[in-house]
Scaffold this active site. Structure first.
Site, PDB file in Angstrom:
ATOM      1  N   PHE A   3      12.948  -6.248   4.007  1.00  0.00           N
ATOM      2  CA  PHE A   3      14.301  -5.830   3.625  1.00  0.00           C
ATOM      3  C   PHE A   3      14.770  -6.440   2.314  1.00  0.00           C
ATOM      4  O   PHE A   3      15.704  -5.951   1.700  1.00  0.00           O
ATOM      5  CB  PHE A   3      15.309  -6.214   4.737  1.00  0.00           C
ATOM      6  CG  PHE A   3      15.756  -7.654   4.676  1.00  0.00           C
ATOM      7  CD1 PHE A   3      16.788  -8.052   3.832  1.00  0.00           C
ATOM      8  CD2 PHE A   3      15.134  -8.633   5.441  1.00  0.00           C
ATOM      9  CE1 PHE A   3      17.189  -9.385   3.755  1.00  0.00           C
ATOM     10  CE2 PHE A   3      15.517  -9.961   5.373  1.00  0.00           C
ATOM     11  CZ  PHE A   3      16.552 -10.333   4.524  1.00  0.00           C
TER      12      PHE A   3
ATOM     13  N   LYS B 119       6.323   2.845   4.456  1.00  0.00           N
ATOM     14  CA  LYS B 119       7.364   2.569   5.446  1.00  0.00           C
ATOM     15  C   LYS B 119       8.293   1.505   4.875  1.00  0.00           C
ATOM     16  O   LYS B 119       7.974   0.322   4.848  1.00  0.00           O
ATOM     17  CB  LYS B 119       6.789   2.061   6.774  1.00  0.00           C
ATOM     18  CG  LYS B 119       7.886   2.022   7.843  1.00  0.00           C
ATOM     19  CD  LYS B 119       7.545   1.140   9.027  1.00  0.00           C
ATOM     20  CE  LYS B 119       8.061  -0.265   8.907  1.00  0.00           C
ATOM     21  NZ  LYS B 119       9.513  -0.430   8.882  1.00  0.00           N
TER      22      LYS B 119
ATOM     23  N   GLU C  69      13.438  -0.781   7.870  1.00  0.00           N
ATOM     24  CA  GLU C  69      14.433   0.033   8.576  1.00  0.00           C
ATOM     25  C   GLU C  69      15.843  -0.481   8.304  1.00  0.00           C
ATOM     26  O   GLU C  69      16.826   0.163   8.630  1.00  0.00           O
ATOM     27  CB  GLU C  69      14.139   0.047  10.083  1.00  0.00           C
ATOM     28  CG  GLU C  69      14.289  -1.281  10.817  1.00  0.00           C
ATOM     29  CD  GLU C  69      13.078  -2.213  10.673  1.00  0.00           C
ATOM     30  OE1 GLU C  69      12.242  -1.991   9.772  1.00  0.00           O
ATOM     31  OE2 GLU C  69      12.986  -3.179  11.458  1.00  0.00           O
ATOM     32  N   ARG C  70      15.930  -1.667   7.649  1.00  0.00           N
ATOM     33  CA  ARG C  70      17.254  -2.232   7.411  1.00  0.00           C
ATOM     34  C   ARG C  70      17.860  -1.763   6.078  1.00  0.00           C
ATOM     35  O   ARG C  70      19.056  -1.910   5.864  1.00  0.00           O
ATOM     36  CB  ARG C  70      17.171  -3.754   7.440  1.00  0.00           C
ATOM     37  CG  ARG C  70      16.641  -4.220   8.805  1.00  0.00           C
ATOM     38  CD  ARG C  70      16.957  -5.642   9.055  1.00  0.00           C
ATOM     39  NE  ARG C  70      15.817  -6.497   8.833  1.00  0.00           N
ATOM     40  CZ  ARG C  70      15.845  -7.808   9.038  1.00  0.00           C
ATOM     41  NH1 ARG C  70      16.939  -8.387   9.427  1.00  0.00           N
ATOM     42  NH2 ARG C  70      14.772  -8.530   8.842  1.00  0.00           N
TER      43      ARG C  70
ATOM     44  N   CYS D  92      11.536 -14.416  -1.288  1.00  0.00           N
ATOM     45  CA  CYS D  92      10.368 -15.164  -0.836  1.00  0.00           C
ATOM     46  C   CYS D  92      10.039 -16.275  -1.815  1.00  0.00           C
ATOM     47  O   CYS D  92       9.332 -17.210  -1.490  1.00  0.00           O
ATOM     48  CB  CYS D  92       9.176 -14.244  -0.691  1.00  0.00           C
ATOM     49  SG  CYS D  92       8.699 -13.511  -2.236  1.00  0.00           S
TER      50      CYS D  92
ATOM     51  N   GLU E 115      11.377 -21.582   7.657  1.00  0.00           N
ATOM     52  CA  GLU E 115      11.899 -20.834   6.503  1.00  0.00           C
ATOM     53  C   GLU E 115      13.330 -20.429   6.851  1.00  0.00           C
ATOM     54  O   GLU E 115      13.545 -19.719   7.846  1.00  0.00           O
ATOM     55  CB  GLU E 115      11.042 -19.587   6.261  1.00  0.00           C
ATOM     56  CG  GLU E 115      11.524 -18.769   5.070  1.00  0.00           C
ATOM     57  CD  GLU E 115      10.717 -17.494   4.851  1.00  0.00           C
ATOM     58  OE1 GLU E 115      10.217 -16.904   5.825  1.00  0.00           O
ATOM     59  OE2 GLU E 115      10.610 -17.067   3.681  1.00  0.00           O
TER      60      GLU E 115
HETATM   61  P1  NAD Z   1       9.884  -8.776   8.666  1.00  0.00           P
HETATM   62  O1  NAD Z   1       8.545  -9.352   8.878  1.00  0.00           O
HETATM   63  O2  NAD Z   1      10.912  -8.931   9.721  1.00  0.00           O
HETATM   64  O3  NAD Z   1       9.765  -7.201   8.395  1.00  0.00           O
HETATM   65  C1  NAD Z   1       8.827  -6.671   7.472  1.00  0.00           C
HETATM   66  C2  NAD Z   1       8.329  -5.321   7.973  1.00  0.00           C
HETATM   67  O4  NAD Z   1       7.605  -5.508   9.180  1.00  0.00           O
HETATM   68  C3  NAD Z   1       9.441  -4.329   8.268  1.00  0.00           C
HETATM   69  O5  NAD Z   1       9.077  -3.088   7.745  1.00  0.00           O
HETATM   70  C4  NAD Z   1       9.539  -4.321   9.781  1.00  0.00           C
HETATM   71  O6  NAD Z   1       9.845  -3.048  10.274  1.00  0.00           O
HETATM   72  C5  NAD Z   1       8.160  -4.741  10.242  1.00  0.00           C
HETATM   73  N1  NAD Z   1       8.193  -5.632  11.420  1.00  0.00           N
HETATM   74  C6  NAD Z   1       9.057  -6.649  11.654  1.00  0.00           C
HETATM   75  N2  NAD Z   1       8.739  -7.285  12.795  1.00  0.00           N
HETATM   76  C7  NAD Z   1       7.657  -6.666  13.295  1.00  0.00           C
HETATM   77  C8  NAD Z   1       6.835  -6.877  14.436  1.00  0.00           C
HETATM   78  N3  NAD Z   1       7.094  -7.869  15.297  1.00  0.00           N
HETATM   79  N4  NAD Z   1       5.800  -6.039  14.648  1.00  0.00           N
HETATM   80  C9  NAD Z   1       5.538  -5.063  13.770  1.00  0.00           C
HETATM   81  N5  NAD Z   1       6.265  -4.821  12.666  1.00  0.00           N
HETATM   82  C10 NAD Z   1       7.303  -5.611  12.419  1.00  0.00           C
HETATM   83  O7  NAD Z   1      10.406  -9.373   7.275  1.00  0.00           O
HETATM   84  P2  NAD Z   1      11.845  -9.209   6.641  1.00  0.00           P
HETATM   85  O8  NAD Z   1      12.819  -9.999   7.438  1.00  0.00           O
HETATM   86  O9  NAD Z   1      12.138  -7.779   6.369  1.00  0.00           O
HETATM   87  O10 NAD Z   1      11.612  -9.907   5.227  1.00  0.00           O
HETATM   88  C11 NAD Z   1      11.785 -11.281   5.022  1.00  0.00           C
HETATM   89  C12 NAD Z   1      10.468 -12.027   5.064  1.00  0.00           C
HETATM   90  O11 NAD Z   1       9.576 -11.470   4.105  1.00  0.00           O
HETATM   91  C13 NAD Z   1      10.600 -13.489   4.691  1.00  0.00           C
HETATM   92  O12 NAD Z   1       9.792 -14.249   5.537  1.00  0.00           O
HETATM   93  C14 NAD Z   1      10.068 -13.539   3.259  1.00  0.00           C
HETATM   94  O13 NAD Z   1       9.558 -14.801   2.862  1.00  0.00           O
HETATM   95  C15 NAD Z   1       9.007 -12.509   3.309  1.00  0.00           C
HETATM   96  N6  NAD Z   1       8.693 -11.990   1.992  1.00  0.00           N
HETATM   97  C16 NAD Z   1       7.532 -12.411   1.425  1.00  0.00           C
HETATM   98  C17 NAD Z   1       7.206 -11.980   0.155  1.00  0.00           C
HETATM   99  C18 NAD Z   1       5.942 -12.460  -0.497  1.00  0.00           C
HETATM  100  O14 NAD Z   1       5.504 -11.836  -1.455  1.00  0.00           O
HETATM  101  N7  NAD Z   1       5.332 -13.527  -0.002  1.00  0.00           N
HETATM  102  C19 NAD Z   1       8.055 -11.105  -0.535  1.00  0.00           C
HETATM  103  C20 NAD Z   1       9.219 -10.676   0.088  1.00  0.00           C
HETATM  104  C21 NAD Z   1       9.534 -11.134   1.362  1.00  0.00           C
END
Ligand code: NAD
Length: 522
Positions: free
Chosen positions: A171, A195, A198-199, A303, A403
């Protein structure tokens, strides 16, 4: 299929306030260059983080709809793979131009759905746009190698597309992360199932419209929606050959192992805890501005946010000045003039962040600046937290181990640069790190010994530009970080090497006996 004529916003008309949206429309999906309403009865409410007003409903698409999107991408691949890279480059030029023309509109969608300030949202778009611009160099990046390996014999390599690939996005960068994937996946000849989170899928939907306008053929980029069910569909769909994931560790580690077990290539960038080591010889004012910007910008939801300060020696005395500057930041709705940071993504996220601040207090740290309970006058119902600084933190505290992903800076004290390196290296994450010093030798020692993938020397958020690659390390990547995003390595991820050895003899073959031993090529 129930096609929708177009998106509600246009290049010249889009929301610029947090006022209630009436009527609320469901987010369509995008297949064969058309926007389509899902027939599902399961929707995810998307609320403006500044007000918690309903903005749109995002469908949890049906399996049948997702399968149709994959079939469209498979069909498109048959002809797309046969286009020349020069033809794809021309489409990418137009895509880049259209992103520039729709820059404000994309940013406005991000501010409305994700909450970051409009100025910061423009940066989100720019960092993605730069990947599309760099992808235009594909004719150079896709060149193979050739060598005459023996008399009349040469070996050459080709980079071929994989087929249908998928991207699963977080998101926090609604434009940048889709744009880490769309340009590189498509210019290398693949077709893509995207994909978005969804947020906040709004920016990805605008990008889909621009994909169509730029001239990508039907099915080259399809956008599908949903949460875990959609992810599981992607993981188990045999036609999908590779997955790009960016997000948290829980989802990412699951996606990496199940995707890999299903025989797919997976690149996965995960969570972080980025440290800055501060040396007494640094430019103090530059350090204070850098850390305040990098800890609290985007409400700490990057991130590469600089969330952890390691104050070496007497620099711990500077914390009150850091707090003073942080206090000056304006926390407000992202569309408001002069807003420095907006809300966090959801009420649950706000509660989680506030409970981590509370845990620090209970575990003996000092809350030097407390942003809990902050409410901007105009936005009493938003998910706001003011800049928060926690000092006297130790590595065993919950606020250090997790985090936080909010506007919270945790500060630890050490005596020497060696102590700082030891402390940072003991942390399980390794996305980014920074050092503030005027000493070249100190910076060099730090650079050489630190176990983090992206190092800033007097640079607080050292995210590499797209002619390089995003190189997180340790627990911040899955699979040991072998498959990094964008740059030359991104092209490698999205292509399969084919190595061809040819023999074109210049004279007649005279030998009457077949050789059965391995050729020694002497
Ligand atoms: P998230 O993991 O909750 O969601 C990411 C994606 O995964 C979404 O599309 C979501 O629908 C899906 N998802 C979430 N939980 C799932 C599950 N249990 N099973 C299957 N699919 C699932 O992450 P977020 O909250 O949207 O983003 C924040 C996180 O992303 C932070 O931890 C941040 O550090 C990380 N991030 C990392 C980078 C990088 O390059 N290292 C860049 C941006 C964000």
């Amino acid at each position: 299929l129930k096609p929708v004529a177009a998106l509600a916003s246009t290049a010249t008309s889009y929301p610029t306030t947090h006022d209630k949206i009436q009527p609320v429309e469901n987010t369509p999906y995008f297949v064969d260059n058309k926007f389509v309403q899902s027939t599902t009865d399961r929707f995810i409410d998307l609320r403006d983080p500044a007000t918690n007003n309903l903005v749109t409903r995002v469908p949890q698409m049906t399996d049948q709809e997702m399968r149709a999107a994959v079939a469209s991408a498979e069909k498109a691949f048959e002809s797309w793979r046969g286009t020349t890279v020069l033809a794809r480059q021309q489409i990418m030029f137009r895509f880049v131009q259209l992103i520039r023309e729709n820059w404000d509109r994309l940013a406005a969608s991000i501010t409305l759905e994700q909450g970051k300030t409009f100025a910061d949202a423009k940066g989100d778009v720019l960092r993605g746009l730069q990947v599309a611009e760099a992808a235009i160099a594909a004719p150079e990046l896709l060149k193979g190698e050739v060598l005459e390996v023996a008399k009349d014999m040469e070996t050459r390599t080709y980079r071929e597309p994989l087929g249908v690939v998928a991207a699963i996005c977080p998101f926090n960068f609604p434009a940048m992360i889709p744009l880490w994937c769309i340009p590189i996946a498509t210019i290398t000849g693949n077709t893509l199932i995207l994909k978005p989170s969804e947020r906040d899928p709004g920016a990805a939907m605008i990008l889909a419209e621009l994909v169509h306008k730029a001239g990508f053929p039907e099915g080259v980029v399809n956008v599908i929606h949903g949460a875990h069910g959609t992810v599981d569909f992607i993981l188990d769909e045999p036609a999908i050959k590779a997955i790009s994931f960016v997000g948290g560790n829980k989802a990412g580690e699951y996606i990496f192992s199940r995707g890999s077990a299903n025989g797919k290539r997976v690149q996965a960038n995960l969570g972080a805890k980025n440290h800055a080591a501060v040396l007494p010889d640094c430019n103090k004012n530059h350090f204070i501005n850098s850390v305040v910007g990098a800890a609290f910008g985007a409400a700490g939801q990057r991130c590469m946010a600089l969330s952890t300060l390691v104050m070496v020696g007497e620099t711990k005395e500077w914390l009150s000045e850091v707090a003073e500057r942080a206090r000056e930041l304006k926390v407000d709705g992202g569309f408001e003039e002069g807003a420095d940071l907006g809300p966090v993504i959801s009420p649950e996220s706000k509660r989680r962040i506030e409970s981590l601040i509370e845990s620090a207090e209970k575990e003996g740290a000092t809350v030097l600046l407390d942003g809990r309970g902050f409410k901007p006058e105009k936005y009493p119902d938003g998910n706001f937290i003011g800049p928060t600084i926690i000092s006297n933190v130790t590595p065993d505290m919950t606020c250090y181990k997790q985090e936080i992903f909010g506007p919270v800076l945790v500060c630890l004290n050490v005596e020497t640069i060696d102590d700082a390196i030891e402390l940072i290296n003991a942390n399980e994450y390794g996305n980014g790190v920074a050092i503030f010093t005027r000493s070249g030798p100190t910076a060099e020692t730090f650079r050489r010994n630190i176990q983090a993938g992206q190092v800033g020397v007097n640079v607080p958020i050292p995210v590499p530009l797209p002619m390089f690659s995003f190189t997180g390390n340790k627990k911040s990547v899955a699979g040991g970080g072998a498959n990094t995003f964008y740059g030359r390595q991104g092209v490698n991820f999205y292509t399969q090497l084919k190595t061809v050895t040819s023999l074109w003899q210049s004279s007649d073959v005279v030998a009457k006996k077949a050789a059965v031993h391995m050729p020694t090529l002497q």
